[in-house]
Design an enzyme around this catalytic site. Structure first.
Site, PDB file in Angstrom:
ATOM      1  N   ARG A 237       0.860  -1.182   0.000  1.00  0.00           N
ATOM      2  CA  ARG A 237       0.000   0.000   0.000  1.00  0.00           C
ATOM      3  C   ARG A 237       0.895   1.231   0.000  1.00  0.00           C
ATOM      4  NH1 ARG A 237      -3.738  -2.761  -1.451  1.00  0.00           N
ATOM      5  NH2 ARG A 237      -5.586  -3.332  -0.262  1.00  0.00           N
ATOM      6  N   GLU A 266      -3.430   8.026  -3.906  1.00  0.00           N
ATOM      7  CA  GLU A 266      -3.881   7.624  -5.246  1.00  0.00           C
ATOM      8  C   GLU A 266      -5.187   8.334  -5.610  1.00  0.00           C
ATOM      9  OE1 GLU A 266      -4.106   3.332  -5.043  1.00  0.00           O
ATOM     10  OE2 GLU A 266      -2.007   3.191  -4.457  1.00  0.00           O
ATOM     11  N   HIS A 284      -1.800   0.972  -9.568  1.00  0.00           N
ATOM     12  CA  HIS A 284      -2.434   0.003  -8.652  1.00  0.00           C
ATOM     13  C   HIS A 284      -3.147  -1.108  -9.439  1.00  0.00           C
ATOM     14  CE1 HIS A 284      -4.134  -0.462  -4.323  1.00  0.00           C
ATOM     15  NE2 HIS A 284      -3.982  -1.647  -4.917  1.00  0.00           N
TER      16      HIS A 284
HETATM   17  P1  NAP Z   1      -0.880 -12.141   4.273  1.00  0.00           P
HETATM   18  O1  NAP Z   1      -0.864 -13.520   3.713  1.00  0.00           O
HETATM   19  O2  NAP Z   1      -1.720 -11.838   5.449  1.00  0.00           O
HETATM   20  O3  NAP Z   1       0.646 -11.773   4.591  1.00  0.00           O
HETATM   21  C1  NAP Z   1       1.010 -10.647   5.244  1.00  0.00           C
HETATM   22  C2  NAP Z   1       2.415 -10.838   5.843  1.00  0.00           C
HETATM   23  O4  NAP Z   1       2.822  -9.576   6.401  1.00  0.00           O
HETATM   24  C3  NAP Z   1       2.441 -11.872   6.944  1.00  0.00           C
HETATM   25  O5  NAP Z   1       3.430 -12.842   6.660  1.00  0.00           O
HETATM   26  C4  NAP Z   1       2.720 -11.070   8.210  1.00  0.00           C
HETATM   27  O6  NAP Z   1       3.626 -11.756   9.071  1.00  0.00           O
HETATM   28  C5  NAP Z   1       3.360  -9.784   7.686  1.00  0.00           C
HETATM   29  N1  NAP Z   1       3.027  -8.689   8.588  1.00  0.00           N
HETATM   30  C6  NAP Z   1       1.838  -8.400   9.175  1.00  0.00           C
HETATM   31  N2  NAP Z   1       1.957  -7.354  10.000  1.00  0.00           N
HETATM   32  C7  NAP Z   1       3.251  -6.981   9.932  1.00  0.00           C
HETATM   33  C8  NAP Z   1       3.997  -5.973  10.603  1.00  0.00           C
HETATM   34  N3  NAP Z   1       3.427  -5.167  11.521  1.00  0.00           N
HETATM   35  N4  NAP Z   1       5.312  -5.845  10.291  1.00  0.00           N
HETATM   36  C9  NAP Z   1       5.890  -6.676   9.383  1.00  0.00           C
HETATM   37  N5  NAP Z   1       5.236  -7.671   8.744  1.00  0.00           N
HETATM   38  C10 NAP Z   1       3.931  -7.803   9.022  1.00  0.00           C
HETATM   39  O7  NAP Z   1      -1.320 -11.072   3.170  1.00  0.00           O
HETATM   40  P2  NAP Z   1      -1.186 -11.171   1.575  1.00  0.00           P
HETATM   41  O8  NAP Z   1      -2.357 -11.869   1.016  1.00  0.00           O
HETATM   42  O9  NAP Z   1       0.198 -11.649   1.238  1.00  0.00           O
HETATM   43  O10 NAP Z   1      -1.326  -9.605   1.208  1.00  0.00           O
HETATM   44  C11 NAP Z   1      -0.419  -8.663   1.720  1.00  0.00           C
HETATM   45  C12 NAP Z   1      -0.835  -7.244   1.382  1.00  0.00           C
HETATM   46  O11 NAP Z   1      -0.598  -6.984   0.003  1.00  0.00           O
HETATM   47  C13 NAP Z   1      -2.321  -6.936   1.549  1.00  0.00           C
HETATM   48  O12 NAP Z   1      -2.643  -6.636   2.883  1.00  0.00           O
HETATM   49  C14 NAP Z   1      -2.548  -5.772   0.622  1.00  0.00           C
HETATM   50  O13 NAP Z   1      -2.461  -4.543   1.296  1.00  0.00           O
HETATM   51  C15 NAP Z   1      -1.407  -5.886  -0.386  1.00  0.00           C
HETATM   52  N6  NAP Z   1      -1.968  -6.155  -1.729  1.00  0.00           N
HETATM   53  C16 NAP Z   1      -1.745  -5.270  -2.737  1.00  0.00           C
HETATM   54  C17 NAP Z   1      -2.258  -5.516  -4.001  1.00  0.00           C
HETATM   55  C18 NAP Z   1      -2.009  -4.577  -5.149  1.00  0.00           C
HETATM   56  O14 NAP Z   1      -2.833  -4.508  -6.049  1.00  0.00           O
HETATM   57  N7  NAP Z   1      -0.910  -3.880  -5.180  1.00  0.00           N
HETATM   58  C19 NAP Z   1      -3.023  -6.652  -4.236  1.00  0.00           C
HETATM   59  C20 NAP Z   1      -3.223  -7.543  -3.188  1.00  0.00           C
HETATM   60  C21 NAP Z   1      -2.698  -7.279  -1.939  1.00  0.00           C
HETATM   61  P3  NAP Z   1       3.608 -11.491  10.677  1.00  0.00           P
HETATM   62  O15 NAP Z   1       2.163 -11.541  11.090  1.00  0.00           O
HETATM   63  O16 NAP Z   1       4.463 -12.569  11.233  1.00  0.00           O
HETATM   64  O17 NAP Z   1       4.217 -10.141  10.889  1.00  0.00           O
END
Ligand code: NAP
Length: 318
Positions: A237, A266, A284
């Protein structure tokens, strides 16, 4: 309860198939049909009918919207990130929340790798060179920087982060990562802080959710640790990165480059970036393929139907 009696408020025109299916299966309200200054009145007039909200990465159920909808039962987000949903308020009110995990993982990971290669090999810039007739006029294009073998540091080794890791392994890139919990994957090196991760990586990729701890997780100190020729990729983000710090590091040549899918405000992108040839900017589009957007829409629809039928939600967050 019949499906068509569920009043669903769609916050923004986000996907034609989703909109059409919401319209045929439920009682759809299009928020953008009322002018911005008539929305409070629109919500008052329909507050008892609207029991579901469908939002996305840009528009979602914030505190003001939830407060205006006393009959709200479920927020079904057309995104995996739910940083724009007021989760504490949903928990307090017993409002269910769903998102669209897994189905978009591959596309977002593909884009992260694509941005890194595009930025290092200057693919968009080289394309512009050809289109402008400069190949003929000026000769060979400038040399660029190799991607294969570069150390990739991932902030957030979750679904998307892991998918990025497995992809870059095929390019012989050592994988480093930072998150709160160390994972049981010995082939990836864990660093207990973002600064240490950045100091030991050539390419830093943001792939964690946005929350109070991760806002500006890439700040001046992290950018300084990634220099001199580091590359920042953000597919998380916009607010994960202190954007003015990023822009000045790029403008002053302290950072090697950036590949950005997301921005702090954005669709406003700092215009200082437009003049730089070491950045690749996309609007995005991480999950923006026909295949994935359809799968995301089906998850939103499936969650709403499960809610009406009082079945377990497909992808609940709350
Ligand atoms: P996910 O499976 O929940 O993975 C998130 C990872 O981030 C986890 O391994 C978690 O590990 C870590 N995390 C959480 N809180 C944290 C913190 N405070 N500090 C450091 N690491 C932290 O999520 P995902 O499905 O991979 O998606 C991740 C993110 O990508 C979404 O939340 C979204 O904002 C973004 N995204 C962007 C797009 C785009 O179009 N650009 C599309 C989809 C998603 P720990 O809990 O151990 O910290």
């Amino acid at each position: 309860m019949a499906m068509e009696s569920l009043g669903v408020l769609l916050l923004h025109p986000m996907n034609a198939y989703l909109e059409q299916e919401l319209d045929s299966r439920f009682r759809l309200f299009r928020f953008w049909d009322s002018p911005p200054d008539g929305r409070a009145e629109f919500l008052r007039a329909n507050s008892s009918a609207i029991r579901a909200v469908v939002g996305n990465a840009g528009y979602n159920a914030d505190a003001a919207l939830i407060d205006a909808l006393p009959s709200l039962e479920i927020v079904a987000s057309f995104s995996v990130g739910i940083d724009r949903v007021d989760l504490p308020k949903c928990r307090e009110r017993g409002i269910r929340v769903t998102n669209t995990p897994d189905v978009l993982t591959d596309d977002v990971a593909d884009l992260a790798v694509g941005l890194a290669i595009a930025a290092l090999r200057k693919i968009p810039q080289a394309d512009r060179y050809v289109r402008a007739g400069l190949w003929k006029a000026k000769g060979d294009y400038t040399l660029t920087t190799r991607f294969s073998g570069k150390r990739v540091g991932i902030i957030g080794l979750g679904r998307i982060g892991l998918a990025i890791a497995t992809r870059v392994e095929a390019f012989d890139c050592p994988v480093n990562y930072y998150q709160r919990t160390k994972k049981d994957c010995p082939s990836y090196t864990y660093y207990p802080s973002v600064v240490e991760l950045a100091a030991n990586s050539d390419i830093l990729v943001v792939a964690c959710p946005l929350n109070e701890q991760t806002r500006h997780i890439v700040n001046r100190e992290v950018i300084e640790a990634l220099v001199p020729k580091g590359l920042l990729i953000n597919i998380g983000r916009g607010p994960h990165v202190d954007e003015p710090e990023l822009v000045s590091a790029l403008v002053e040549g302290r950072l090697g480059g950036a590949g950005l899918d997301v921005f702090e405000d954005e669709p406003n992108v700092p215009e200082a970036l437009f003049a730089l040839d070491n950045v690749v900017l996309v609007p995005h589009v991480g999950s923006g393929t026909h295949e994935t957007r359809q799968a995301m829409a089906d998850l939103v629809l499936g969650n709403l139907e499960a809610h009406v039928l009082k079945k377990p939600l497909l992808t609940p967050v709350v």
